[in-house]
Scaffold this motif. Sequence first.
Motif, PDB file in Angstrom:
ATOM      1  N   LEU A  46       0.817  -1.209   0.000  1.00  0.00           N
ATOM      2  CA  LEU A  46       0.000   0.000   0.000  1.00  0.00           C
ATOM      3  C   LEU A  46       0.853   1.262   0.000  1.00  0.00           C
ATOM      4  CD1 LEU A  46      -2.670  -1.029   2.650  1.00  0.00           C
ATOM      5  CD2 LEU A  46      -2.940  -1.000   0.161  1.00  0.00           C
ATOM      6  N   ASP A  47       0.294   2.328  -0.591  1.00  0.00           N
ATOM      7  CA  ASP A  47       0.924   3.641  -0.540  1.00  0.00           C
ATOM      8  C   ASP A  47       0.850   4.175   0.885  1.00  0.00           C
ATOM      9  OD1 ASP A  47       1.256   3.439  -3.265  1.00  0.00           O
ATOM     10  OD2 ASP A  47      -0.331   4.884  -3.771  1.00  0.00           O
ATOM     11  N   GLU A  48       1.717   5.119   1.200  1.00  0.00           N
ATOM     12  CA  GLU A  48       1.761   5.699   2.555  1.00  0.00           C
ATOM     13  C   GLU A  48       0.417   6.299   2.969  1.00  0.00           C
ATOM     14  OE1 GLU A  48       4.144   5.384   4.833  1.00  0.00           O
ATOM     15  OE2 GLU A  48       5.320   4.224   3.405  1.00  0.00           O
ATOM     16  N   ASP A  49      -0.281   6.992   2.055  1.00  0.00           N
ATOM     17  CA  ASP A  49      -1.569   7.595   2.428  1.00  0.00           C
ATOM     18  C   ASP A  49      -2.628   6.521   2.693  1.00  0.00           C
ATOM     19  OD1 ASP A  49      -1.507   7.038  -0.327  1.00  0.00           O
ATOM     20  OD2 ASP A  49      -2.977   8.593  -0.792  1.00  0.00           O
ATOM     21  N   ALA A  50      -2.560   5.391   2.001  1.00  0.00           N
ATOM     22  CA  ALA A  50      -3.492   4.288   2.260  1.00  0.00           C
ATOM     23  C   ALA A  50      -3.212   3.669   3.620  1.00  0.00           C
ATOM     24  CB  ALA A  50      -3.390   3.235   1.160  1.00  0.00           C
ATOM     25  N   ILE A  51      -1.933   3.519   3.956  1.00  0.00           N
ATOM     26  CA  ILE A  51      -1.548   2.977   5.268  1.00  0.00           C
ATOM     27  C   ILE A  51      -2.071   3.890   6.372  1.00  0.00           C
ATOM     28  CG2 ILE A  51       0.403   2.461   6.779  1.00  0.00           C
ATOM     29  CD1 ILE A  51       1.962   1.723   4.164  1.00  0.00           C
ATOM     30  N   ALA A  52      -1.901   5.189   6.189  1.00  0.00           N
ATOM     31  CA  ALA A  52      -2.364   6.163   7.181  1.00  0.00           C
ATOM     32  C   ALA A  52      -3.893   6.137   7.304  1.00  0.00           C
ATOM     33  CB  ALA A  52      -1.879   7.552   6.813  1.00  0.00           C
ATOM     34  N   ALA A  53      -4.594   6.013   6.177  1.00  0.00           N
ATOM     35  CA  ALA A  53      -6.060   6.002   6.195  1.00  0.00           C
ATOM     36  C   ALA A  53      -6.595   4.784   6.935  1.00  0.00           C
ATOM     37  CB  ALA A  53      -6.601   6.033   4.768  1.00  0.00           C
ATOM     38  N   LEU A  54      -5.920   3.652   6.798  1.00  0.00           N
ATOM     39  CA  LEU A  54      -6.357   2.446   7.510  1.00  0.00           C
ATOM     40  C   LEU A  54      -6.038   2.519   8.994  1.00  0.00           C
ATOM     41  CD1 LEU A  54      -5.396  -0.355   4.976  1.00  0.00           C
ATOM     42  CD2 LEU A  54      -7.687   0.421   5.595  1.00  0.00           C
ATOM     43  N   GLY A  55      -4.952   3.228   9.344  1.00  0.00           N
ATOM     44  CA  GLY A  55      -4.597   3.416  10.742  1.00  0.00           C
ATOM     45  C   GLY A  55      -4.227   2.142  11.480  1.00  0.00           C
ATOM     46  N   ARG A  56      -3.767   1.124  10.762  1.00  0.00           N
ATOM     47  CA  ARG A  56      -3.451  -0.148  11.399  1.00  0.00           C
ATOM     48  C   ARG A  56      -1.998  -0.552  11.201  1.00  0.00           C
ATOM     49  NH1 ARG A  56      -7.735  -4.570  10.139  1.00  0.00           N
ATOM     50  NH2 ARG A  56      -8.600  -4.419  12.197  1.00  0.00           N
ATOM     51  N   GLY A  57      -1.229   0.239  10.483  1.00  0.00           N
ATOM     52  CA  GLY A  57       0.160  -0.096  10.238  1.00  0.00           C
ATOM     53  C   GLY A  57       0.358  -1.238   9.256  1.00  0.00           C
ATOM     54  N   VAL A  58      -0.703  -1.639   8.568  1.00  0.00           N
ATOM     55  CA  VAL A  58      -0.612  -2.723   7.591  1.00  0.00           C
ATOM     56  C   VAL A  58      -0.059  -2.159   6.294  1.00  0.00           C
ATOM     57  CG1 VAL A  58      -1.928  -4.399   6.254  1.00  0.00           C
ATOM     58  CG2 VAL A  58      -2.521  -3.969   8.627  1.00  0.00           C
ATOM     59  N   ARG A  59       1.000  -2.776   5.788  1.00  0.00           N
ATOM     60  CA  ARG A  59       1.650  -2.299   4.565  1.00  0.00           C
ATOM     61  C   ARG A  59       1.413  -3.242   3.390  1.00  0.00           C
ATOM     62  NH1 ARG A  59       5.281   1.338   3.392  1.00  0.00           N
ATOM     63  NH2 ARG A  59       5.709   1.806   5.563  1.00  0.00           N
ATOM     64  N   LEU A  60       1.301  -4.541   3.657  1.00  0.00           N
ATOM     65  CA  LEU A  60       1.205  -5.550   2.607  1.00  0.00           C
ATOM     66  C   LEU A  60      -0.093  -6.336   2.766  1.00  0.00           C
ATOM     67  CD1 LEU A  60       3.014  -6.624   0.291  1.00  0.00           C
ATOM     68  CD2 LEU A  60       3.869  -8.328   1.898  1.00  0.00           C
ATOM     69  N   ILE A  61      -0.888  -6.389   1.688  1.00  0.00           N
ATOM     70  CA  ILE A  61      -2.185  -7.073   1.722  1.00  0.00           C
ATOM     71  C   ILE A  61      -2.283  -7.994   0.517  1.00  0.00           C
ATOM     72  CG2 ILE A  61      -4.682  -6.755   1.507  1.00  0.00           C
ATOM     73  CD1 ILE A  61      -4.411  -4.181   3.061  1.00  0.00           C
ATOM     74  N   SER A  62      -2.811  -9.200   0.738  1.00  0.00           N
ATOM     75  CA  SER A  62      -3.040 -10.124  -0.384  1.00  0.00           C
ATOM     76  C   SER A  62      -4.497 -10.033  -0.814  1.00  0.00           C
ATOM     77  CB  SER A  62      -2.692 -11.555   0.000  1.00  0.00           C
ATOM     78  OG  SER A  62      -3.569 -12.037   0.985  1.00  0.00           O
ATOM     79  N   VAL A  63      -4.700 -10.101  -2.123  1.00  0.00           N
ATOM     80  CA  VAL A  63      -6.037 -10.014  -2.706  1.00  0.00           C
ATOM     81  C   VAL A  63      -6.238 -11.240  -3.590  1.00  0.00           C
ATOM     82  CG1 VAL A  63      -7.561  -8.656  -4.182  1.00  0.00           C
ATOM     83  CG2 VAL A  63      -5.900  -7.495  -2.710  1.00  0.00           C
ATOM     84  N   LEU A  64      -7.308 -11.988  -3.349  1.00  0.00           N
ATOM     85  CA  LEU A  64      -7.625 -13.158  -4.162  1.00  0.00           C
ATOM     86  C   LEU A  64      -8.797 -12.887  -5.102  1.00  0.00           C
ATOM     87  CD1 LEU A  64      -7.168 -16.142  -4.887  1.00  0.00           C
ATOM     88  CD2 LEU A  64      -8.708 -16.728  -3.004  1.00  0.00           C
ATOM     89  N   ASN A  65      -9.811 -12.186  -4.619  1.00  0.00           N
ATOM     90  CA  ASN A  65     -11.003 -11.933  -5.414  1.00  0.00           C
ATOM     91  C   ASN A  65     -10.701 -10.896  -6.501  1.00  0.00           C
ATOM     92  OD1 ASN A  65     -13.515 -11.177  -6.431  1.00  0.00           O
ATOM     93  ND2 ASN A  65     -14.525 -11.445  -4.463  1.00  0.00           N
ATOM     94  N   PRO A  66     -10.830 -11.259  -7.786  1.00  0.00           N
ATOM     95  CA  PRO A  66     -10.510 -10.306  -8.852  1.00  0.00           C
ATOM     96  C   PRO A  66     -11.423  -9.080  -8.880  1.00  0.00           C
ATOM     97  CG  PRO A  66     -11.408 -12.345  -9.762  1.00  0.00           C
ATOM     98  CD  PRO A  66     -11.221 -12.560  -8.287  1.00  0.00           C
ATOM     99  N   LYS A  67     -12.591  -9.153  -8.227  1.00  0.00           N
ATOM    100  CA  LYS A  67     -13.468  -7.979  -8.152  1.00  0.00           C
ATOM    101  C   LYS A  67     -12.889  -6.901  -7.259  1.00  0.00           C
ATOM    102  CE  LYS A  67     -17.096  -9.865  -6.583  1.00  0.00           C
ATOM    103  NZ  LYS A  67     -18.421 -10.205  -6.090  1.00  0.00           N
ATOM    104  N   ASN A  68     -11.933  -7.266  -6.406  1.00  0.00           N
ATOM    105  CA  ASN A  68     -11.386  -6.325  -5.428  1.00  0.00           C
ATOM    106  C   ASN A  68     -10.039  -5.738  -5.815  1.00  0.00           C
ATOM    107  OD1 ASN A  68     -13.619  -6.675  -3.811  1.00  0.00           O
ATOM    108  ND2 ASN A  68     -12.700  -8.342  -2.667  1.00  0.00           N
ATOM    109  N   ILE A  69      -9.658  -5.879  -7.084  1.00  0.00           N
ATOM    110  CA  ILE A  69      -8.386  -5.302  -7.531  1.00  0.00           C
ATOM    111  C   ILE A  69      -8.572  -4.774  -8.957  1.00  0.00           C
ATOM    112  CG2 ILE A  69      -7.466  -7.511  -8.316  1.00  0.00           C
ATOM    113  CD1 ILE A  69      -4.681  -6.475  -7.378  1.00  0.00           C
ATOM    114  N   ARG A  70      -8.015  -3.592  -9.211  1.00  0.00           N
ATOM    115  CA  ARG A  70      -8.082  -3.020 -10.565  1.00  0.00           C
ATOM    116  C   ARG A  70      -6.825  -2.180 -10.810  1.00  0.00           C
ATOM    117  NH1 ARG A  70     -13.085   1.074  -9.153  1.00  0.00           N
ATOM    118  NH2 ARG A  70     -11.870   2.559  -7.927  1.00  0.00           N
ATOM    119  N   LYS A  71      -6.417  -2.158 -12.072  1.00  0.00           N
ATOM    120  CA  LYS A  71      -5.236  -1.364 -12.441  1.00  0.00           C
ATOM    121  C   LYS A  71      -5.601   0.116 -12.411  1.00  0.00           C
ATOM    122  CE  LYS A  71      -2.179  -2.895 -15.466  1.00  0.00           C
ATOM    123  NZ  LYS A  71      -1.571  -3.434 -16.688  1.00  0.00           N
ATOM    124  N   VAL A  72      -4.616   0.929 -12.047  1.00  0.00           N
ATOM    125  CA  VAL A  72      -4.822   2.393 -12.023  1.00  0.00           C
ATOM    126  C   VAL A  72      -4.478   2.943 -13.390  1.00  0.00           C
ATOM    127  CG1 VAL A  72      -4.059   4.553 -11.001  1.00  0.00           C
ATOM    128  CG2 VAL A  72      -4.283   2.523  -9.585  1.00  0.00           C
TER     129      VAL A  72
END
Length: 72
Positions: A46-72
């Motif tokens: 995740l980008d730094e602003d996404a990490i801050a928005a989540l407020g959990r200190g999570v930096r790396l997330i795995s995504v399996l469902n293709p509906k939950n990921i899209r190219k920018v």
Amino acid sequence: MEEIRIGDRVQIFLAAETWGSEGWFEGTVVRIEPYSAHRSFFWVELDEDAIAALGRGVRLISVLNPKNIRKV
């Protein structure tokens, strides 16, 4: 779905019931692990602003469902 590769900029959807915040968060694909013949886990740093928005200190997330990921 457009093919996603390591290094691609993406947005991932996170649900409030799991993450406390809901919406699309930006990051970069850093690893892809095959799950089956048709699906893979996409590991997104995740980008730094996404990490801050989540407020959990999570930096790396795995995504399996293709509906939950899209190219920018």
